[in-house]
Design an enzyme around this catalytic site. Sequence first.
Site, PDB file in Angstrom:
ATOM      1  N   SER A 153      87.351  56.241 -58.075  1.00  0.00           N
ATOM      2  CA  SER A 153      85.990  56.293 -58.942  1.00  0.00           C
ATOM      3  C   SER A 153      86.086  57.278 -59.532  1.00  0.00           C
ATOM      4  O   SER A 153      85.761  58.238 -59.451  1.00  0.00           O
ATOM      5  CB  SER A 153      85.265  56.145 -57.209  1.00  0.00           C
ATOM      6  OG  SER A 153      84.160  56.116 -57.756  1.00  0.00           O
TER       7      SER A 153
ATOM      8  N   TYR B 139      82.320  56.333 -49.003  1.00  0.00           N
ATOM      9  CA  TYR B 139      82.820  56.753 -50.254  1.00  0.00           C
ATOM     10  C   TYR B 139      83.047  57.418 -51.311  1.00  0.00           C
ATOM     11  O   TYR B 139      84.441  57.874 -51.217  1.00  0.00           O
ATOM     12  CB  TYR B 139      82.258  55.333 -51.176  1.00  0.00           C
ATOM     13  CG  TYR B 139      82.334  54.742 -51.953  1.00  0.00           C
ATOM     14  CD1 TYR B 139      83.276  53.538 -52.079  1.00  0.00           C
ATOM     15  CD2 TYR B 139      82.255  55.697 -53.242  1.00  0.00           C
ATOM     16  CE1 TYR B 139      83.857  52.959 -53.132  1.00  0.00           C
ATOM     17  CE2 TYR B 139      82.882  54.986 -54.695  1.00  0.00           C
ATOM     18  CZ  TYR B 139      83.768  53.240 -54.152  1.00  0.00           C
ATOM     19  OH  TYR B 139      83.941  52.834 -55.530  1.00  0.00           O
TER      20      TYR B 139
HETATM   21  P1  NAP Z   1      85.526  43.507 -54.983  1.00  0.00           P
HETATM   22  O1  NAP Z   1      84.643  43.047 -56.161  1.00  0.00           O
HETATM   23  O2  NAP Z   1      83.815  44.094 -53.859  1.00  0.00           O
HETATM   24  O3  NAP Z   1      86.730  43.411 -54.202  1.00  0.00           O
HETATM   25  C1  NAP Z   1      87.447  43.935 -53.621  1.00  0.00           C
HETATM   26  C2  NAP Z   1      88.144  43.002 -52.604  1.00  0.00           C
HETATM   27  O4  NAP Z   1      88.775  43.983 -51.675  1.00  0.00           O
HETATM   28  C3  NAP Z   1      88.337  42.117 -52.128  1.00  0.00           C
HETATM   29  O5  NAP Z   1      89.308  41.413 -53.161  1.00  0.00           O
HETATM   30  C4  NAP Z   1      88.664  42.041 -51.227  1.00  0.00           C
HETATM   31  O6  NAP Z   1      89.152  40.765 -50.595  1.00  0.00           O
HETATM   32  C5  NAP Z   1      89.254  42.917 -51.454  1.00  0.00           C
HETATM   33  N1  NAP Z   1      89.397  44.173 -49.753  1.00  0.00           N
HETATM   34  C6  NAP Z   1      88.208  44.511 -48.581  1.00  0.00           C
HETATM   35  N2  NAP Z   1      88.692  44.680 -47.998  1.00  0.00           N
HETATM   36  C7  NAP Z   1      90.116  44.333 -47.599  1.00  0.00           C
HETATM   37  C8  NAP Z   1      91.099  44.798 -46.461  1.00  0.00           C
HETATM   38  N3  NAP Z   1      90.336  44.911 -45.910  1.00  0.00           N
HETATM   39  N4  NAP Z   1      92.809  44.703 -47.111  1.00  0.00           N
HETATM   40  C9  NAP Z   1      92.959  44.132 -47.753  1.00  0.00           C
HETATM   41  N5  NAP Z   1      91.765  42.929 -49.135  1.00  0.00           N
HETATM   42  C10 NAP Z   1      91.027  44.120 -48.966  1.00  0.00           C
HETATM   43  O7  NAP Z   1      85.738  45.490 -55.093  1.00  0.00           O
HETATM   44  P2  NAP Z   1      85.492  46.021 -56.958  1.00  0.00           P
HETATM   45  O8  NAP Z   1      84.039  46.347 -56.805  1.00  0.00           O
HETATM   46  O9  NAP Z   1      86.734  45.017 -57.827  1.00  0.00           O
HETATM   47  O10 NAP Z   1      86.207  47.374 -56.250  1.00  0.00           O
HETATM   48  C11 NAP Z   1      87.642  47.198 -56.881  1.00  0.00           C
HETATM   49  C12 NAP Z   1      88.351  49.121 -56.380  1.00  0.00           C
HETATM   50  O11 NAP Z   1      87.625  49.585 -57.583  1.00  0.00           O
HETATM   51  C13 NAP Z   1      87.413  49.834 -54.914  1.00  0.00           C
HETATM   52  O12 NAP Z   1      88.541  50.259 -54.448  1.00  0.00           O
HETATM   53  C14 NAP Z   1      86.569  50.346 -55.419  1.00  0.00           C
HETATM   54  O13 NAP Z   1      86.055  51.462 -54.990  1.00  0.00           O
HETATM   55  C15 NAP Z   1      87.050  49.930 -57.238  1.00  0.00           C
HETATM   56  N6  NAP Z   1      85.657  51.023 -57.824  1.00  0.00           N
HETATM   57  C16 NAP Z   1      84.528  49.893 -57.960  1.00  0.00           C
HETATM   58  C17 NAP Z   1      83.621  49.965 -59.165  1.00  0.00           C
HETATM   59  C18 NAP Z   1      82.638  49.413 -59.713  1.00  0.00           C
HETATM   60  O14 NAP Z   1      81.976  48.895 -60.788  1.00  0.00           O
HETATM   61  N7  NAP Z   1      83.201  47.813 -59.399  1.00  0.00           N
HETATM   62  C19 NAP Z   1      83.901  51.045 -59.946  1.00  0.00           C
HETATM   63  C20 NAP Z   1      84.712  51.977 -59.449  1.00  0.00           C
HETATM   64  C21 NAP Z   1      85.375  52.007 -58.760  1.00  0.00           C
HETATM   65  P3  NAP Z   1      88.223  39.089 -49.968  1.00  0.00           P
HETATM   66  O15 NAP Z   1      87.595  39.128 -51.511  1.00  0.00           O
HETATM   67  O16 NAP Z   1      89.284  38.901 -49.085  1.00  0.00           O
HETATM   68  O17 NAP Z   1      87.266  40.365 -49.117  1.00  0.00           O
END
Ligand code: NAP
Length: 256
Positions: A147, A160
């Site tokens: 991130s 985080y």
């Molecule tokens: P999201 O939409 O909240 O999706 C999270 C995913 O992770 C879901 O598929 C969830 O599964 C799964 N998950 C959560 N806890 C888990 C566990 N203990 N075991 C297995 N699966 C698990 O998240 P996102 O925004 O796409 O983010 C994805 C990654 O990108 C993260 O690492 C985040 O820190 C990083 N990131 C995101 C952004 C952003 O702007 N969104 C920016 C920088 C970095 P369930 O559906 O079963 O809960």
Amino acid sequence: MHALFDLTGRVALVTGSSRGIGNALARGLAQAGATVVLNGVNEDRLAAAAEAMAQEFPEGRIHARAFDVTNAEAAAESVAWIEANVGPLEILINNAGIQHRVPMLDLDVKDWDRVLSTDLTSAFLVGREAARGMISRGRGKIINICSVQTDLARPTIAPYIAAKGGLRNLTRAMTAEWAASGLQINGIAPGYIHTELTQNLVDDEKFNSWILGRTPANRWGTVEDLVGPAVWLASDASKFVNGQTIFIDGGMTVVV
Ligand code: NAP
């Protein structure tokens, strides 16, 4: 597609790919030819995501395995299941992650531990199990989703920031131990990405104008912006790229 980026026949596991960024990355790997294993905790959401993707890629290349990435036993069993039932695991994207917003003085240690184990320890647990087979075969790709908070802090998200900073150094530690066995381990650090989850921030005029002003590219990122770098780091095109964290942030982390 250029042969260097072709993932045909390669088996990939993308953790946390039932929705969000992980789902887009899984689709991108499948478009590049990979056989993809989706993952999440919620079985219904995972099954629906796998069914939707299987319609797009009807050749039987889409699989699903529900497990909690913070559970060492489940990680080991699931990687073994993939190797036995899908094929040798060649690409792992450690993407599953959570956020928890609270000022540090009010932060409960249980929430600190929950974020650290989901956003950092999980990459060690799943990465270690994936690396066993990769090392014995002399090839493999691990991509850790970091991130901009890998590099930059903001109030209220201490665990985080600590986890994502640690993930960059874990990427380096994996490189130090496993690169000589033919593995490339790198990180992708997304900036602010416009998704369903961040729609409320995009709609918030003050926050949105802060983001645009803070980002040299003057826009939010999209999940598609992350696909090209992920395919590159998963493919033969990045065979001598080791231990790097690539910021896909429209330039946010290079300016003040
Ligand atoms: P999201 O939409 O909240 O999706 C999270 C995913 O992770 C879901 O598929 C969830 O599964 C799964 N998950 C959560 N806890 C888990 C566990 N203990 N075991 C297995 N699966 C698990 O998240 P996102 O925004 O796409 O983010 C994805 C990654 O990108 C993260 O690492 C985040 O820190 C990083 N990131 C995101 C952004 C952003 O702007 N969104 C920016 C920088 C970095 P369930 O559906 O079963 O809960």
